[in-house]
Design a protein around this motif. Sequence first.
Motif, PDB file in Angstrom:
ATOM      1  N   ILE A   1      -6.026  42.390 -25.257  1.00 41.57           N
ATOM      2  CA  ILE A   1      -6.774  42.132 -24.006  1.00 41.57           C
ATOM      3  C   ILE A   1      -5.786  41.599 -22.971  1.00 41.57           C
ATOM      4  CG2 ILE A   1      -8.647  40.801 -22.980  1.00 41.57           C
ATOM      5  CD1 ILE A   1      -9.973  40.856 -25.765  1.00 41.57           C
ATOM      6  N   PRO A   2      -5.594  42.348 -21.889  1.00 42.26           N
ATOM      7  CA  PRO A   2      -4.483  42.034 -20.988  1.00 42.26           C
ATOM      8  C   PRO A   2      -4.566  40.678 -20.301  1.00 42.26           C
ATOM      9  CG  PRO A   2      -5.874  43.789 -20.089  1.00 42.26           C
ATOM     10  CD  PRO A   2      -6.333  43.550 -21.473  1.00 42.26           C
ATOM     11  N   ASN A   3      -5.800  40.193 -20.045  1.00 45.37           N
ATOM     12  CA  ASN A   3      -5.849  38.905 -19.325  1.00 45.37           C
ATOM     13  C   ASN A   3      -6.091  37.711 -20.254  1.00 45.37           C
ATOM     14  OD1 ASN A   3      -8.446  39.633 -19.819  1.00 45.37           O
ATOM     15  ND2 ASN A   3      -9.154  39.482 -17.686  1.00 45.37           N
ATOM     16  N   LEU A   4      -5.840  37.909 -21.554  1.00 46.90           N
ATOM     17  CA  LEU A   4      -5.807  36.761 -22.474  1.00 46.90           C
ATOM     18  C   LEU A   4      -4.370  36.619 -22.972  1.00 46.90           C
ATOM     19  CD1 LEU A   4      -9.025  37.140 -24.702  1.00 46.90           C
ATOM     20  CD2 LEU A   4      -8.695  35.724 -22.673  1.00 46.90           C
TER      21      LEU A   4
END
Lengths: 232, 758
Positions: A96-99
């Motif tokens: 998950i790119p924004n975690l």
Amino acid sequence: MFLEIKGIKKAYGQGESRAEVLKGIDIEIQKGEICVLLGPSGSGKSTLLNIIGGIDNADDGYISINGEKIADMNEKQLTLYRRKHLGYVFQMYNLIPNLNIKENVEVGAYLSDNPLDVDELLNTLGLYEHRHKLPNQLSGGQQQRTAIGRAIVKNPDILLCDEPTGALDYKTSKEILKLIEDVNHKYGNTVLMVTHNGAIESMADRVVKMRDGMVRKNFVNPTKISAMDLEW
Amino acid sequence: MSKVKNPLRKRIPRELKGDFGKYLVIFIFMVGMIGIVSGFLVANQSISNAYDESFQKYNMEDGNFELASKADSKLIDTLEKEDVKIYDNFYVEEETKEVDSTLRIFANRTDIDRACVMEGRLAENKDEIAIDRMYAENNNIKVGDMLTVGNKKLNVVGLIALSDYKALFSNTTDMMFDAVKFGVATVTDQCFDSFGDTHLHYNYSWQYDNPPKDDNKAKDMGDDFLEVLAKNAIVKNYIPEYTNQAIIFVGDDMTGDNAMITVFLYIVIVIIAFVFAITSSNSILKESTIIGTLRASGYSKGELVRHYMTAPLIVMLVAAIIGNILGYTFFKDYMAQMYYGSYSLPTFETCWNAEAFVKTTIVPLLIMFFINLFVLSRKLSISPLKFIRRDLSRRKKKKAIRLNTKIGIMSRFRFRIIFQNIPNYITIFIGILFANFILLFGLMFGPLLDNYQNEITSNLICENQYILKAPQKTDTKGAEKYCVTSLDTTAEGHKIEGVTVYGVKNDSKYVDINIKSSDKDEPSVFVSNAYAEKHGLNKGDVITLKEEYGNKKYKFTVQGVYYYPSTLAVFMKQSDFNETFDQDSDYFNGYFSDQKIKDIDDDYIATVITQDDLTKTSRQLKVSMGSNMTIFLVFGIAMFILIIYLLSKIIIEKNSQSISMTKILGYRNGEINRLYVTATTIVVVLSILLTIPIADWTIGSLCVYIFSDYSGWLPYYVPWYTYIEMFVLGVVSYAVVAFMQMCRVKRIPMTDALKNNE
């Protein structure tokens, strides 16, 4: 038997365009084994892995884990089955790119009532110092380590790996395979790994060779070697 | 180890931050929308409460009537035997000198229909006057000013609201009140007596000993009372409270507004919910492999639906809270001003409005929740494997629509983009349709009222229509005798309203009708076009009208339509008139005259109808609605830009990899814009063109419905240039958005095409 695969058949399409992908697969795997499913593209190995993972269904036959048949399960039970028993690793890491890295691993931990310690696992994975970074700040190998961390943090009974080194270079691939081996030793998970790289069979406890939707060979590897000693 | 909290939650603030622009515009729009609606509903409810309380607080009448002469004690006794109490409520009507207006002046009221003092005080001395606040505002009169009323110079000492003149109707049968050229005022008894009886009206108010419980009962009681009254006196005017426009117009208007603005809010919320749902669907497409992995790892569909719903619901919730705070503070006063800018209402106190809270917070959240739940549940119900393969189509085999290869590749490419984004474009179409409703509403009223005013002023019968109390002779050049009376409509499906019946000379210079033969029982008449259009009358139809204060009915045969847009009127031969209404053959009670008649004493003139009287509707509507129309305009444009911006942004984002790839292939930004931005341009321009007639038809039907509730007839009229304005506003708004999207296309790096989802 821990994992029993019996008479699995699967076809796609209808009429003339119907393609039989699996033509009756029988495999038995012991708990804690590393099983490598080997075969060329189109042999049906990924389809078999997906059926074992409960994300695809067989036309015939059954899969049983500890005596529990997954074909009898409805959508909710299948989700619970995956949640309780399975960890998935894909060729593409699908993080998950924004975690950040730690949070991506926690995404797996959240699913378990008894997850592994995340920080300890990050140490094992060699990612502890990178834990606050976002996925796109890491190399492909580090991202795949994170994906493995996400899969095993919930301490699954079975770790399903679909071409986990398919997108990695030689050196990094060996590091990832070593990691899978270490995890298997340390936590005792059963590992099912799909690959078309013949060299990887040497690190397996059991090798299943597939072609044209059928099992051509199924044997216990008498000369298992460490992943770090693999050459290709 | 303790249970890990769902780490997906940490994505929410990052998602909000990452797409800050999108969420901010939606947030601001929703705060504005909810703030306006909440403020409106709170103001509406608080004023409604003050309105309802005013009946008791100011001891409102149950009706009033005017007699030809002063009632003696015997008559009062007779009337009071009907279980009513009668109060004197005499007034004089005088012209004002400083402003062109008429003031209806009462003596200070102590018993019935008391005044609410809004500023200053009531008159205490002979040379003082307290005037209606609304009238004062419209004519820029302040406390301390001197006002010449008739031939008296009076000091304005207070601004008041009279409880029986909440809307300043000088005549209850008027289509619209007139708070510009008509006002009410109170003076001391001594001052009142000094006006004399030339312009004195013997008006009485009554109150039932046992007030009626509803309008039906009020009608029965009113009818009974009128019967007794008509038997014992000459009644000039009779207005039970439940039909008194000056009292009930505000209440009816507020109820209608309340329903309209609530529906307006819900439509906007539904559109915004769909925008959110499409946005979330786009995120799902973008993150499909991640979703597949999460589902394969054991995340349930419900957990992911909740995850993707959280951001829109948070935005909606915070917008609702802040919108409500603004509603109760800033917007409430602004909205109250809308009512206080039209009506003479007493003061109000802000009340907590549970209904407004439910309507502006709970219901929008529920709408947002269910639409998102529905769309996301459907979207996330496909198998994890399909997500991993990025195959999100529901149909088994998705065949591409065949396009003729003779069409150039660029055009085919564009068609493919349109087909791919059909849900977005449908939402754009609906958004534009709604924005055009609002725009048309904002743009049409000025021209509509101007047209109405022009129609009336260019189709006057004459400059001055004199109505006499008794026939009088005049030597004024051009003055022409006529007869006039007023009857009520009886047509089912229409509210009862007054119709002016004219009897005109055969060769009239002022009314050009030609009635040759006429049936005695059903005399031939011409009806005004206002009457014909409102009631759908045609030549040969028979209309039935009845006496205003009696039960006698009259039938007339429509021989034609006379172009007279001012009012509902019937024109017949003077001889027929006199025969129908049992008058002598030489009877008349008025003059048509372009000149002012100076040789008839004021005492004999009942009223003079001038251009000002006929145009008061358009004048008042302009005053009442002027500033509100700006709100509609701004809101319509904002809505337009918001919807197109959000949805075209999604289209560009969804195609960022393809755009990136076309850049790698060597396409220039201009060419890429022609593919991706032009596809949206085509849809937007077509949507604008298609939605203008739909909006026009819908608003037209709505207006006919709304206007039919007014007395008189206000025709729906939109000039051609308004449609052009709508089109230009739409295209210019879109040009702003298109420019932003072109910049977005320019910013997409070529590496996007080569990137993984990470």
